[in-house]
Motif scaffolding. Structure first.
Motif, PDB file in Angstrom:
ATOM      1  N   THR A 356      69.490  62.606  40.019  1.00  0.00           N
ATOM      2  CA  THR A 356      68.894  62.009  38.670  1.00  0.00           C
ATOM      3  C   THR A 356      69.994  61.991  37.518  1.00  0.00           C
ATOM      4  N   ALA A 357      70.265  61.137  36.888  1.00  0.00           N
ATOM      5  CA  ALA A 357      71.446  60.916  35.893  1.00  0.00           C
ATOM      6  C   ALA A 357      71.083  61.578  34.684  1.00  0.00           C
ATOM      7  N   GLN A 358      71.916  61.965  33.782  1.00  0.00           N
ATOM      8  CA  GLN A 358      71.651  62.472  32.537  1.00  0.00           C
ATOM      9  C   GLN A 358      71.647  61.209  31.404  1.00  0.00           C
ATOM     10  N   VAL A 359      72.648  60.252  31.719  1.00  0.00           N
ATOM     11  CA  VAL A 359      72.980  59.000  30.952  1.00  0.00           C
ATOM     12  C   VAL A 359      71.629  57.983  31.008  1.00  0.00           C
ATOM     13  N   ASP A 360      71.340  57.389  29.901  1.00  0.00           N
ATOM     14  CA  ASP A 360      70.163  56.523  29.886  1.00  0.00           C
ATOM     15  C   ASP A 360      70.805  55.079  29.927  1.00  0.00           C
ATOM     16  N   PRO A 361      70.903  54.334  30.983  1.00  0.00           N
ATOM     17  CA  PRO A 361      71.386  53.142  30.849  1.00  0.00           C
ATOM     18  C   PRO A 361      71.115  51.866  29.952  1.00  0.00           C
ATOM     19  N   VAL A 362      69.745  52.296  29.176  1.00  0.00           N
ATOM     20  CA  VAL A 362      69.457  51.490  28.477  1.00  0.00           C
ATOM     21  C   VAL A 362      69.808  51.539  26.946  1.00  0.00           C
ATOM     22  N   ASN A 363      70.036  52.649  26.604  1.00  0.00           N
ATOM     23  CA  ASN A 363      70.483  53.318  25.273  1.00  0.00           C
ATOM     24  C   ASN A 363      71.667  54.363  25.743  1.00  0.00           C
ATOM     25  N   PRO A 364      72.678  53.989  26.275  1.00  0.00           N
ATOM     26  CA  PRO A 364      73.677  54.949  26.412  1.00  0.00           C
ATOM     27  C   PRO A 364      74.285  55.703  25.245  1.00  0.00           C
ATOM     28  N   ASP A 365      74.705  56.992  25.373  1.00  0.00           N
ATOM     29  CA  ASP A 365      75.233  57.538  24.496  1.00  0.00           C
ATOM     30  C   ASP A 365      76.860  57.702  24.916  1.00  0.00           C
ATOM     31  N   LEU A 366      77.713  56.914  24.394  1.00  0.00           N
ATOM     32  CA  LEU A 366      79.115  56.844  25.034  1.00  0.00           C
ATOM     33  C   LEU A 366      79.745  57.994  24.429  1.00  0.00           C
ATOM     34  N   GLN A 367      79.602  58.824  23.336  1.00  0.00           N
ATOM     35  CA  GLN A 367      80.203  59.942  22.894  1.00  0.00           C
ATOM     36  C   GLN A 367      79.886  60.911  23.892  1.00  0.00           C
ATOM     37  N   LYS A 368      78.729  61.006  24.197  1.00  0.00           N
ATOM     38  CA  LYS A 368      78.221  62.204  25.287  1.00  0.00           C
ATOM     39  C   LYS A 368      78.523  61.976  26.399  1.00  0.00           C
ATOM     40  N   HIS A 369      78.549  60.548  26.923  1.00  0.00           N
ATOM     41  CA  HIS A 369      78.895  60.226  28.340  1.00  0.00           C
ATOM     42  C   HIS A 369      79.843  59.048  28.217  1.00  0.00           C
ATOM     43  N   PRO A 370      81.019  59.404  27.871  1.00  0.00           N
ATOM     44  CA  PRO A 370      82.153  58.407  27.721  1.00  0.00           C
ATOM     45  C   PRO A 370      82.315  57.559  29.085  1.00  0.00           C
ATOM     46  N   LYS A 371      82.293  58.525  30.134  1.00  0.00           N
ATOM     47  CA  LYS A 371      82.786  57.428  31.484  1.00  0.00           C
ATOM     48  C   LYS A 371      81.685  56.466  31.906  1.00  0.00           C
ATOM     49  N   PHE A 372      80.617  56.457  31.203  1.00  0.00           N
ATOM     50  CA  PHE A 372      79.585  55.557  31.438  1.00  0.00           C
ATOM     51  C   PHE A 372      80.164  54.046  31.186  1.00  0.00           C
ATOM     52  N   SER A 373      81.015  53.848  30.531  1.00  0.00           N
ATOM     53  CA  SER A 373      81.840  52.494  30.107  1.00  0.00           C
ATOM     54  C   SER A 373      82.347  51.947  31.191  1.00  0.00           C
ATOM     55  N   ASN A 374      82.672  52.863  32.390  1.00  0.00           N
ATOM     56  CA  ASN A 374      83.543  52.232  33.440  1.00  0.00           C
ATOM     57  C   ASN A 374      82.418  51.803  34.713  1.00  0.00           C
ATOM     58  N   ALA A 375      81.178  52.243  34.435  1.00  0.00           N
ATOM     59  CA  ALA A 375      80.210  51.860  35.361  1.00  0.00           C
ATOM     60  C   ALA A 375      80.079  50.368  35.450  1.00  0.00           C
ATOM     61  N   HIS A 376      79.548  49.819  36.650  1.00  0.00           N
ATOM     62  CA  HIS A 376      79.424  48.702  36.959  1.00  0.00           C
ATOM     63  C   HIS A 376      77.986  48.416  37.271  1.00  0.00           C
ATOM     64  N   ILE A 377      77.415  47.555  36.162  1.00  0.00           N
ATOM     65  CA  ILE A 377      76.047  47.386  35.992  1.00  0.00           C
ATOM     66  C   ILE A 377      75.259  46.441  36.534  1.00  0.00           C
ATOM     67  N   TYR A 378      74.188  46.326  37.623  1.00  0.00           N
ATOM     68  CA  TYR A 378      73.442  45.331  38.034  1.00  0.00           C
ATOM     69  C   TYR A 378      72.036  45.378  37.681  1.00  0.00           C
ATOM     70  N   LYS A 379      71.522  44.267  37.724  1.00  0.00           N
ATOM     71  CA  LYS A 379      70.150  44.327  37.145  1.00  0.00           C
ATOM     72  C   LYS A 379      69.286  43.385  38.099  1.00  0.00           C
ATOM     73  N   CYS A 380      67.832  43.519  37.763  1.00  0.00           N
ATOM     74  CA  CYS A 380      66.742  42.726  38.290  1.00  0.00           C
ATOM     75  C   CYS A 380      65.706  42.626  37.538  1.00  0.00           C
ATOM     76  N   LEU A 381      64.980  41.510  37.445  1.00  0.00           N
ATOM     77  CA  LEU A 381      63.538  41.488  36.959  1.00  0.00           C
ATOM     78  C   LEU A 381      62.614  41.205  38.011  1.00  0.00           C
ATOM     79  N   LEU A 382      61.783  42.113  38.470  1.00  0.00           N
ATOM     80  CA  LEU A 382      60.916  42.279  39.505  1.00  0.00           C
ATOM     81  C   LEU A 382      59.498  41.652  38.904  1.00  0.00           C
ATOM     82  N   GLU A 383      59.038  40.383  39.517  1.00  0.00           N
ATOM     83  CA  GLU A 383      57.801  39.822  39.036  1.00  0.00           C
ATOM     84  C   GLU A 383      56.766  40.002  40.231  1.00  0.00           C
TER      85      GLU A 383
END
Length: 412
Positions: A356-383
């Motif tokens: 489990t990750a500490q970072v919240d990808p919806v509301n990331p705290d970049l001061q606390k988790h600066p490396k998250f800005s390097n992550a490649h995000i993918y997304k999907c809306l599942l209906e």
């Protein structure tokens, strides 16, 4: 129907009484084992007189076994202790009926709860593998016969703010994963399974009876409303106020699923379909689950239910197996990250939470988790009617935009 008839009917599920008499395991306390044998003999003897002390005896045995189940990590509990719990739960059910000359709704509810606890905490016996599931199915039918007319609930699953939530999702940064209409096994295997690439699959669930049946909450309540299930209480399992409670599905529906007040409740990652086999008839294992990179060690997929109101969240995590997450009704937003981005997601150091990750990808705290800005995000809306393939070790964060029922298939 009289109590002797009910006891006789319940005994039909004991396909091999010799197994029950030769209790599993050999390390149980001797006095407890003898007491259990006495309770077993009493429960199987349809001609014996009523003995109220036997209910106290079997309850003391279950208390003892509960202590054994809660000593150390769950994975380290000996299988025979869980089998004893299964057997004791069945015996308690029979004794409850036997000690009540005229069965009532309250008596049958107690029997059903007893069987469900055995299903949740116990383990199948060697030959009587369906002892508790068959008994519970029979008891549930009895309960439906003796109760008054079921209360009807509104089944409108529409959320007034669904459009806003979808617009919020669309504004999130990230690349949409591929989506494809019901690919062949060969195509799915070549383009997604072997490369371990997530994809949204459409048109694969039209043959599921659940797509129509489960949208009516009254159907679920008729089949499973009186069954005891584990409910997660709180925003998500990493939250410090998160807890789990056992309650009937009806209580969960009334307190959490249909209510807009109070804590969020979630029936999450529960093997509901082994506990309540009637619901398993409404779904089908996707053909894609037959694919593997190691055919010598393939097993049947782990099937779990996810039922909850809007706002339920599964925090960013990864699973130890491939996952086909199917959406029966409702809509969920899914945010994904490749295993290569693991260093940018700040996994918990705790051994139990290192998936489990500490970072919240919806509301990331970049001061606390600066490396998250390097992550490649993918997304999907599942209906509704869609499924998403989430490869093993792929990180995913799931939020319910509206009331929803999902079924996950884990396999390797």
């Amino acid at each position: 129907m009289s109590c002797p008839h009910i006891i006789k009917d319940i005994h039909q599920f004991v396909t091999d009484k010799s197994e029950l008499e030769n209790l599993p395991g050999d390390s149980l306390n001797y006095s407890v084992k003898q007491l259990l044998k006495n309770c077993l003999d009493y429960s199987l003897n349809t001609d014996s007189l009523i003995d109220p002390s036997k209910l106290l005896e079997i309850e003391s045995i279950l208390d003892f076994l509960n202590d054994e189940l809660n000593t150390g990590h769950w994975s380290e509990v000996p299988i025979h202790i869980r089998q004893y719990y299964t057997l004791s739960s069945f015996i308690k059910c029979v004794i409850i009926v036997k000690n009540n000359r005229n069965y009532s709704e309250d008596v049958i509810r107690k029997c059903l709860k007893c069987l469900d606890l055995g299903l949740l905490l116990g383990a199948p016996l060697q030959y009587n593998t369906e002892l508790l599931t068959d008994s519970a199915k029979y008891i549930r039918k009895l309960l439906n016969k003796c109760r008054l007319k079921n209360e009807e609930y509104c089944t409108n699953n529409e959320s007034n703010d669904k459009v806003t939530k979808i617009e919020d999702f669309q504004s999130l940064p990230g690349k949409y994963i591929d989506q494809i209409e019901c690919p062949s096994l060969e195509y799915f295997n070549k383009h997604y399974f072997l490369p371990q690439t997530p994809v949204k699959l459409q048109g694969c669930l039209q043959h599921w009876p659940a797509l129509k049946k489960w949208q009516d909450i009254n159907y679920l309540l008729e089949i499973a409303g009186d069954r005891t299930v584990p409910i997660e209480i709180g925003s998500h399992y990493v939250d410090e106020n998160w807890t789990q409670k056992l309650m009937t599905l009806k209580e969960f529906i009334e307190r959490h699923y249909l209510s807009d007040t109070g804590d969020i409740g979630y029936l999450a990652q529960h093997n509901l379909f082994e506990q309540i086999t009637e619901l398993k008839d409404d779904i089908r294992i996707p053909d894609y689950c037959c694919l593997s990179t190691d055919y010598e060690h393939t097993t049947e997929p782990d099937i779990n239910a996810w039922l909850g109101p809007k706002g339920t969240v599964s925090p960013l995590h990864h699973d130890p197996k491939n996952n086909l997450l199917t959406q029966v009704y409702g809509t969920k937003q899914i945010i994904l990250f490749s295993p290569e981005d693991t260093p940018n997601l700040y996994p918990h150091d705790d051994k139990l939470l290192n998936n489990t990750a500490q970072v919240d990808p919806v509301n990331p705290d970049l001061q606390k988790h600066p490396k998250f800005s390097n992550a490649h995000i993918y997304k999907c809306l599942l209906e509704p009617g869609e499924m998403v393939f989430i490869p093993v070790k792929w990180w995913h964060h799931v939020t319910a935009i509206e009331k929803s029922f999902s079924v996950s298939f884990w396999w390797q």
